[in-house]
Design a protein around this motif. Structure first.
Motif, PDB file in Angstrom:
ATOM      1  N   GLY A 197     -15.404  36.099  55.064  1.00 48.88           N
ATOM      2  CA  GLY A 197     -13.960  36.017  55.154  1.00 48.88           C
ATOM      3  C   GLY A 197     -13.308  37.290  55.580  1.00 48.88           C
ATOM      4  N   ARG A 198     -12.021  37.236  55.498  1.00 51.89           N
ATOM      5  CA  ARG A 198     -11.158  38.316  55.963  1.00 51.89           C
ATOM      6  C   ARG A 198     -10.419  38.914  54.781  1.00 51.89           C
ATOM      7  NH1 ARG A 198     -12.473  39.900  60.896  1.00 51.89           N
ATOM      8  NH2 ARG A 198     -14.126  38.398  61.199  1.00 51.89           N
ATOM      9  N   ALA A 199      -9.915  40.100  55.017  1.00 51.50           N
ATOM     10  CA  ALA A 199      -9.222  40.796  53.946  1.00 51.50           C
ATOM     11  C   ALA A 199      -7.997  40.015  53.510  1.00 51.50           C
ATOM     12  CB  ALA A 199      -8.810  42.170  54.434  1.00 51.50           C
ATOM     13  N   ARG A 200      -7.908  39.760  52.242  1.00 46.59           N
ATOM     14  CA  ARG A 200      -6.729  39.104  51.698  1.00 46.59           C
ATOM     15  C   ARG A 200      -6.353  39.779  50.399  1.00 46.59           C
ATOM     16  NH1 ARG A 200      -9.066  33.189  51.671  1.00 46.59           N
ATOM     17  NH2 ARG A 200      -9.733  33.104  53.831  1.00 46.59           N
ATOM     18  N   LYS A 201      -5.077  39.855  50.179  1.00 45.50           N
ATOM     19  CA  LYS A 201      -4.605  40.448  48.937  1.00 45.50           C
ATOM     20  C   LYS A 201      -4.948  39.514  47.785  1.00 45.50           C
ATOM     21  CE  LYS A 201      -1.081  42.445  51.689  1.00 45.50           C
ATOM     22  NZ  LYS A 201       0.180  42.225  52.351  1.00 45.50           N
ATOM     23  N   LEU A 202      -5.193  40.115  46.660  1.00 47.97           N
ATOM     24  CA  LEU A 202      -5.492  39.316  45.475  1.00 47.97           C
ATOM     25  C   LEU A 202      -4.532  39.712  44.365  1.00 47.97           C
ATOM     26  CD1 LEU A 202      -9.370  39.442  45.429  1.00 47.97           C
ATOM     27  CD2 LEU A 202      -7.962  37.439  45.804  1.00 47.97           C
ATOM     28  N   TYR A 248       6.839  37.376  46.426  1.00 45.82           N
ATOM     29  CA  TYR A 248       6.164  37.526  47.725  1.00 45.82           C
ATOM     30  C   TYR A 248       6.079  36.126  48.309  1.00 45.82           C
ATOM     31  CZ  TYR A 248       2.406  39.080  50.934  1.00 45.82           C
ATOM     32  OH  TYR A 248       1.639  39.383  52.029  1.00 45.82           O
ATOM     33  N   THR A 249       6.938  35.813  49.252  1.00 45.12           N
ATOM     34  CA  THR A 249       6.949  34.450  49.800  1.00 45.12           C
ATOM     35  C   THR A 249       6.232  34.405  51.138  1.00 45.12           C
ATOM     36  OG1 THR A 249       9.058  34.843  50.896  1.00 45.12           O
ATOM     37  CG2 THR A 249       9.142  33.830  48.715  1.00 45.12           C
ATOM     38  N   GLY A 250       5.878  33.217  51.533  1.00 50.44           N
ATOM     39  CA  GLY A 250       5.214  33.050  52.827  1.00 50.44           C
ATOM     40  C   GLY A 250       4.847  31.606  53.070  1.00 50.44           C
ATOM     41  N   GLU A 251       4.083  31.436  54.122  1.00 47.86           N
ATOM     42  CA  GLU A 251       3.580  30.107  54.465  1.00 47.86           C
ATOM     43  C   GLU A 251       2.355  29.812  53.610  1.00 47.86           C
ATOM     44  OE1 GLU A 251       3.164  28.549  58.900  1.00 47.86           O
ATOM     45  OE2 GLU A 251       3.119  30.705  58.759  1.00 47.86           O
ATOM     46  N   LEU A 252       2.248  28.615  53.110  1.00 45.67           N
ATOM     47  CA  LEU A 252       1.043  28.215  52.394  1.00 45.67           C
ATOM     48  C   LEU A 252       0.054  27.663  53.411  1.00 45.67           C
ATOM     49  CD1 LEU A 252       2.541  26.329  49.335  1.00 45.67           C
ATOM     50  CD2 LEU A 252       1.346  28.487  49.292  1.00 45.67           C
ATOM     51  N   GLN A 303      -6.743  26.312  46.781  1.00 50.48           N
ATOM     52  CA  GLN A 303      -6.426  25.554  47.989  1.00 50.48           C
ATOM     53  C   GLN A 303      -5.656  26.357  49.027  1.00 50.48           C
ATOM     54  OE1 GLN A 303      -4.482  21.785  47.701  1.00 50.48           O
ATOM     55  NE2 GLN A 303      -6.023  20.961  46.322  1.00 50.48           N
ATOM     56  N   TYR A 304      -4.831  27.261  48.548  1.00 44.38           N
ATOM     57  CA  TYR A 304      -3.900  27.877  49.484  1.00 44.38           C
ATOM     58  C   TYR A 304      -3.965  29.398  49.512  1.00 44.38           C
ATOM     59  CZ  TYR A 304      -1.719  23.337  49.963  1.00 44.38           C
ATOM     60  OH  TYR A 304      -1.479  22.019  50.229  1.00 44.38           O
ATOM     61  N   VAL A 305      -3.623  29.902  50.677  1.00 44.97           N
ATOM     62  CA  VAL A 305      -3.436  31.332  50.871  1.00 44.97           C
ATOM     63  C   VAL A 305      -2.012  31.492  51.374  1.00 44.97           C
ATOM     64  CG1 VAL A 305      -4.201  33.335  52.190  1.00 44.97           C
ATOM     65  CG2 VAL A 305      -5.861  31.629  51.471  1.00 44.97           C
ATOM     66  N   LEU A 306      -1.329  32.516  50.885  1.00 47.29           N
ATOM     67  CA  LEU A 306       0.020  32.788  51.370  1.00 47.29           C
ATOM     68  C   LEU A 306      -0.075  33.672  52.603  1.00 47.29           C
ATOM     69  CD1 LEU A 306       2.408  33.718  48.425  1.00 47.29           C
ATOM     70  CD2 LEU A 306       2.674  31.894  50.072  1.00 47.29           C
ATOM     71  N   ASP A 307       0.619  33.300  53.653  1.00 49.21           N
ATOM     72  CA  ASP A 307       0.678  34.154  54.832  1.00 49.21           C
ATOM     73  C   ASP A 307       2.131  34.518  55.094  1.00 49.21           C
ATOM     74  OD1 ASP A 307       0.375  35.518  57.122  1.00 49.21           O
ATOM     75  OD2 ASP A 307      -0.194  33.815  58.375  1.00 49.21           O
TER      76      ASP A 307
END
Lengths: 385, 900
Positions: free
Chosen positions: B889-894, B775-779, B806-810
């Motif tokens: 916060g907002r919904a984020r996958k874990l 699962y790739t994306g922007e850090l 530190q990071y969330v993938l978007d």
């Protein structure tokens, strides 16, 4: 389309240019060169709003033919010279009742027949043949509704589409391929509302949208793909569509949605919800990925009172002499586009035209003005000679 | 100019103290007021003029644009007409005939004076404008040309999506992608409400303020106003105030452009303008001198990512802190493979055969020979250039040794050598001290520049020390060196910072000139021996690092076209001789290599003056087996905590308690500076038969992929082995825990989901636990993710995935097809964050056997209070229909699995 009926936005004034860089603002108190227009016809297509109206200026045989779009219907008319008569030539209705066409643009088929490209809420671009009065093909690819279609006048088989999916795409109407997608790292950050081809420089496209920016894209490095599209004979989906991720120029001229942009030679006319159309010049530096925000020289402003809702588009005649825009109250302003300071030619209003004018169409010589309104009316104004 | 005239007596009073005394003729308010009026009127006049100029300018621009456009449209008209001519002979068909028909029809109608409201055709006169003409579709009217609408067959579009770019590996967000601090305006679907995506208006205001602090860009018009008014009225506080008011900036900002303009106006008049302007120009001279290799490599060092081995890395970025590994690979050498192969006609092996004996005996035979000492001088000079303070200081001793020797041999000198030596010694150390002071006090200099100067100065003093006797004997040209001495001694004496401040810059100039002289002298001397440029010497040093002292390889790979193998060999020999001469042969060749490393490291430290130094106090390390208890501990109770982002530490040899990795709670990795024996290192696995796919493998258990550089039995072959891969280690059990690194992923297809919108599907069947893809994306940072989350929640589609602390993938704008895998409470896959070569990445793994063409689902594991409605658990008692106001916060996958 409830969205586009949205009301005035919190408009913050754009940055002033600084002493010695002030734009020349046109005066609303009309000068001597007043021209007189009068209403010669009024058509009612239905109760639902009409979003687009467009003269066929790319084919000299059909300069008096125009098309309107709204609801799930696109209608082709002919403006007859005598007594403001208007004849219906064709009507195209999408079987999908949910569809709502937002935009329409003329194109030319490979056999020279006049084509019409239209699209809307569904995001599918429909190509119909107005010569035969038949449906030709659909372009699928946009991930959301299409807000504007424009045709390249020098190569009238190329159309550009601006979409809610934050991309601008370049299509070849004849071979049916999607040539380029203008989106990505340097692309728009919200819906793209408007797009336009440079009138003489075939390699330049301007687009603007809800991210308040206007971007100029260059086709220079990708021209070989455009060439390739002319002779593409395989199925369109096999075409090596390219992403153009970085614009040549990124301008922040407005501080709110930019819903219409048109080239005026090398300058750009654009409007937001600030009751004015702005003429500005992009000051290019050497292009590059890091060229984040380009500098602009705001040259002129054309005030348009009561024009503070979005999705109101202006139009020019073939020679770009007259600039015509409607407003929220159904009034029409006719500006001389290429004089400095800008002069107001006429201010048109009619007691029964009260609904917002979404778009205007200007005939080849500017003598006929068409306005399509939120209430489903088309108004025809003719120059009194 | 109403604004500038609208001053009050209040304002006048406040500025009266600042008014220039010469203008206070009467010393009363009236004079001041007159001043204001004068200033205001002048400004108004000028402003008007500038604005008029502007109007003329705009007019000109519009006119020229109009001309151009006219030419183009005329061209287009011609083109169109030609096309029309061509088709003239043809029978009009289709729309054209229809149009003609209509025109004829209308002609008939108007002839018969019928108003054409039939067939959807209508003409309105002024009188009957009020009559609305409805267009009727689909009905067949009695007329001949009733419009029958053409039906467009229904086409279903693809499910909605935002245009996205494919990424095959994660990317760190660039600044321009940020939504933080940017206003995003929404319109409510019902109408008139404007919504802005930021937490508070305050924040917006703050951001705006920041922007306003950015230096004002002066327009040409403003420049000319400032210039002309100040020329006319002289620089006065009142004028500045008025100007600031006019241009709407701060008062002190007005002065800056004026100064710039002044400088521009009299470029030749250096002396009149301020020292601050002259100095940088002087410094530039220094920069135009040829750089050594280290300086030249600076930009490459900056751009190169040592973790991904690419330039301009999108994941780790440019200007990473450079970590110097404590352990270096041994220089590669082919010497052990039997007889040396002759590399070229200039090969050292050819020459060494002829002059072997003579050369080898040289260092022992004539330790104090004049020729040899000359060479030494050349060498010491060359190394001085490149080495930093500490090393050159060390070499001071060497140089002085030489001096000793020479003074002994050359006997009757004019100046007593012992005195001289003493003087040089004391002077050079003092110079160092004083110049270090200067470094601290003279803040206008860049440290790097200064240290370079410092070295040169040192070199010069030493050189003058060395060459003095010769000069006095031959030419008596001691002036230059005297000056240097004078200059530096003067500085050495100067202990007050103020004293140092001004003369330092002046004496620097003088010294620079003298330096050049002595430089030239030095160079001339070197040329007697050989002609090695700084760059070549730098390349040689790199060569020694890579190949050891293998002159064939160095000459072939690094100095091709510059130096022959024989020349390199000779240079090597001389280097060795010098080392041997000065240190009594204490350095073995490997020691030497290490010495070079240190020098290299220090050189870099010099270049990257501002960067963090990789020096940590060495501590006796007694904290036994620190990694494994920690790992165990974290595995036991760290489940709910996000994993930590790894940043390589630059500790030397072993990490102490202050090691950033240790403090941060991450293991040291192969990218750290510390040695392999560091206690905080993750040591990898020794698995063989188990193939690293169960929790028995320490790597697997720790949520890491195996690394061939670290694990003992995990390795990767190259191609079919014909290229000469590494020798097979043990039995050839494939490690199954390197799939992300090797990109051994399944083919994923994109399609319309059975559940909602898009879905990801598998092309081929896979077994349980199989790796499907990344699962790739922007850090992006968590702050950024909160902002973006707001926007995404509004659109009810979020591609955020919590990666670590530190990071969330978007994956919204950049990602891969797996971003379209849908949520399910009973999924067939799961997502796991895995540490791969120091980076956290998200892998999607099969939970069960999945057949070909099946859709991929995994549990997004949204936190209960942040989950959107569709992702809430059915049996959740807290379930509510409307979105609960989330606090933080907002919904984020874990992920399901987390690495350490």
């Amino acid at each position: 389309m409830a969205l586009k009926a949205a009301g005035p936005a919190q408009a913050t004034a754009a940055k002033p240019g600084g002493v010695g860089m002030e734009p020349v603002v046109g005066s609303l108190t009309a000068g001597k060169k007043n021209r007189e227009y009068k209403v010669t016809n009024r058509l009612l297509e239905g109760k639902r709003p009409l979003y687009a109206i467009c003269f066929n200026l790319i084919d000299s045989r059909f300069h008096n033919v125009f098309a309107s779009a709204g609801c799930n219907r696109v209608t082709v008319y002919q403006c007859l010279t005598e007594g403001g008569a208007v004849a219906v030539l064709h009507a195209f209705i999408d079987e999908d009742k949910e569809e709502e066409f937002y935009t329409v643009s003329w194109a030319v088929g490979d056999n020279g027949s006049p084509l019409l490209a239209c699209s809307g809420s569904n995001g599918v671009i429909r190509i119909v043949d107005c010569g035969k009065g038949s449906f030709l093909k659909s372009f699928i690819g946009h991930g959301d509704s299409v807000n504007e279609l424009r045709t390249q006048t020098l190569k009238p088989c190329l159309i550009a589409s601006a979409s809610k999916d934050e991309s601008v795409r370049l299509w070849n109407v004849n071979t049916g391929v999607c040539i380029l997608i203008f989106a990505g790292a340097g692309g728009h950050r919200n819906e793209v509302l408007s797009v336009d081809f440079h009138p003489s420089d075939i390699l330049k496209i301007a687009s603007c949208g809800m991210d308040n920016t206007i971007k100029i894209w260059s086709l220079k490095e990708f021209w070989s793909y455009v060439e390739m599209s002319f002779t593409w004979s395989e199925i369109p989906s096999k075409f090596p569509t390219k992403y153009v991720q970085f614009p040549l120029f990124n301008a922040l001229v407005h501080s709110n949605y930019v819903d219409c942009t048109r080239w005026l030679g090398d300058f750009i006319l654009s409007k937001s919800v600030d009751n004015e159309i702005v003429l500005w010049e992009p000051l290019y530096k050497e292009p590059g990925i890091t060229a984040n925000e380009g500098k602009v020289d705001v040259l002129q402003k054309y005030p348009v009172p009561d024009c503070d809702i979005w999705f109101i588009k202006f139009s020019c005649d073939f020679h770009f002499n007259t600039l015509i825009i409607g407003n929220r109250d159904g009034k029409v302003l006719v500006w001389e586009a290429q004089t400095s300071p800008p002069t107001l030619i006429a201010k048109l209003s009619h007691s029964q035209c009260k609904s917002p004018i979404r778009q205007t169409a200007t005939s080849y010589d500017g003598s006929t003005i068409l306005c399509c309104c939120e209430d489903g009316c088309i108004w025809r104004w003719d120059l009194v000679s | 100019m109403a604004s500038s005239a609208a001053f009050t007596t209040d304002a006048a009073a406040s500025t009266s103290g600042e008014a220039p005394p010469s203008r206070e003729a009467g010393g009363n308010m009236e004079g001041l007021e007159n001043m204001y009026v004068k200033v205001a009127s002048t400004l108004a006049k000028l402003k008007k003029q500038v604005q008029a100029d502007r109007q003329v300018h705009v007019k000109k621009r519009v006119e020229s644009n109009r001309e151009q456009l006219k030419r183009y449209t005329e061209e287009l008209v011609k083109l169109n007409n030609r096309a029309k001519e061509c088709s003239k002979g043809q029978e009009p068909e289709g729309l054209e005939s229809l149009c003609l028909h209509n025109e004829r029809l209308l002609g008939n109608l108007s002839n018969t004076d019928e108003s054409g409201d039939k067939d959807g055709k209508s003409g309105l006169d002024e009188s009957n404008v009020e009559k609305l003409v409805p267009i009727i579709f689909g009905s067949c009217l009695a007329g001949k040309t009733a419009v029958r609408p053409v039906k467009l067959p229904k086409v279903e579009n693809v499910p909605p999506y935002t245009t996205w770019i494919y990424l095959d590996r994660n990317q760190r967000m660039t600044e321009d992608q940020s939504v933080v601090g940017r206003r995003r305006i929404y319109y409510d679907s019902d109408g008139n409400e404007t919504l802005i995506a930021s937490d508070s208006e305050e924040e917006d205001a703050g951001d705006d303020d920041d922007k306003e602090h950015v230096k004002h860009d002066f327009t040409k018009g403003e420049d000319s106003i400032i210039w002309m008014t100040i020329q006319e009225l002289g620089l006065s506080p009142i004028l500045l105030e008025e100007l600031a008011h006019l241009i709407d900036i701060k008062q002190e900002d007005v002065e800056a452009p004026f100064k710039e303009l002044t400088v521009e106006a009299d470029v030749d008049d250096h002396h009149k303008s301020q020292v601050g302007v002259v100095l940088p120009a002087a410094l530039e001279d220094d920069q135009t001198q040829p750089k050594d290799l280290v300086a030249a490599m600076d930009s490459f060092d900056n751009l190169f990512c040592r973790r991904c081995l690419v330039f301009d890395c999108r994941l780790h970025g440019c200007s990473q802190a450079i970590v110097h590994p404590s352990e270096r690979q041994q220089p590669w050498s082919n010497r052990e493979y039997g007889d040396p192969v002759v590399c070229s006609e200039h090969c050292c092996h050819l020459q060494s055969q002829s002059s072997d004996s003579g050369r080898n005996s040289a260092p022992t035979d004539a330790p104090v020979g004049l020729k040899d000492s000359k060479r030494k001088q050349g060498l010491s000079k060359s190394s001085e250039e490149q080495q930093d303070l500490s090393s050159s200081q060390k070499e001071d001793g060497d140089v002085l040794d030489c001096e000793h020797k020479r003074s002994r041999t050359s006997g009757g000198e004019i100046i007593p050598s012992s005195d001289r030596q003493g003087a040089v010694e004391s002077m050079s150390t003092e110079t160092v001290d004083s110049l270090q002071n200067t470094t601290r006090t003279v803040s206008t200099f860049k440290q790097v520049d200064l240290s370079q100067k410092l070295e040169k100065l040192l070199g010069a003093t030493r050189k003058t020390g060395l060459h003095q006797p010769r000069k006095t004997v031959t030419q008596g040209e001691g002036n230059n060196s005297d000056k240097v001495e004078g200059g530096s001694v003067l500085e050495a004496e100067g202990t007050e910072p103020i004293f140092l401040n001004v003369p330092a810059s002046l004496s620097m100039h003088r010294e620079e000139k003298t330096l050049k002289n002595s430089d030239a002298m030095g160079k001339a001397k070197v040329e007697v021996g050989k002609n090695w440029t700084m760059l070549e010497m730098g390349l040689y040093k790199k060569g020694v690092q890579i190949f050891g002292k293998n002159s064939c390889l160095i000459a072939k790979n690094l100095l091709k076209g510059f130096k022959t193998c024989a020349e390199v060999a000779q240079y090597t020999l001389e280097q060795e001789t010098m080392e041997g001469g000065s240190d009594g042969g204490r350095h073995s060749s490997t020691d030497y290599g290490k010495g070079m490393q240190d020098i290299d490291a220090e050189n870099r430290a010099r270049i990257y003056g501002g960067r963090r130094k990789g020096r940590v106090r060495k501590l006796k390390y007694t904290w036994k087996s620190v990694v494994h208890p920690l790992i165990r501990k974290r595995m036991a109770n760290g489940k709910d905590q996000p994993c930590r982002q790894y940043t390589p530490c630059s500790c030397l040899f072993t990490c102490g308690r202050q090691c950033p990795c240790l403090l941060n709670g991450t293991c040291c990795e192969k990218y750290c500076g510390c040695s392999k024996s560091c206690k905080n290192r993750f040591r990898g696995c020794h698995c063989a038969k188990s193939q690293c796919c169960s929790r028995q493998c320490p790597c697997f258990a720790a949520g890491r992929e195996c690394d061939p550089d670290v694990c003992r039995n995990c390795w990767v072959g190259c191609g079919d082995g014909t290229l000469g891969g590494p020798p097979a280690r043990g039995d050839s059990y494939d490690c199954h825990n390197m799939k992300l690194m090797l990109k051994q992923q399944q083919r994923v297809l994109l399609g319309r989901s059975d559940v909602a919108g898009w879905g990801a599907f598998l092309k081929n069947p896979v077994g349980k636990h199989e790796y499907l893809g990344e699962y790739t994306g922007e850090l992006i940072s968590h702050r950024e993710a909160d902002k973006r989350g707001k926007i995404y929640d509004r659109e009810n589609s979020s591609f955020l995935f919590n990666l670590n602390d530190q990071y969330v993938l978007d994956a919204c704008r950049k990602g891969d097809k797996l971003k379209f895998a849908n949520h399910s409470p009973n999924p067939n896959c799961h997502a796991k964050v895995i540490m791969v070569s120091g980076d956290h990445r998200v892998g999607i793994f099969a939970k069960e056997r999945i057949g070909a063409g099946e859709e991929i689902f995994y549990d997004y594991r949204y936190e209960a209070d942040r989950a959107p409605v569709w992702a809430k658990k059915q049996d959740d008692p807290n379930q509510k229909v409307q979105d609960m106001p989330s606090t933080s916060g907002r919904a984020r996958k874990l992920p399901e699995g987390k690495p350490l």
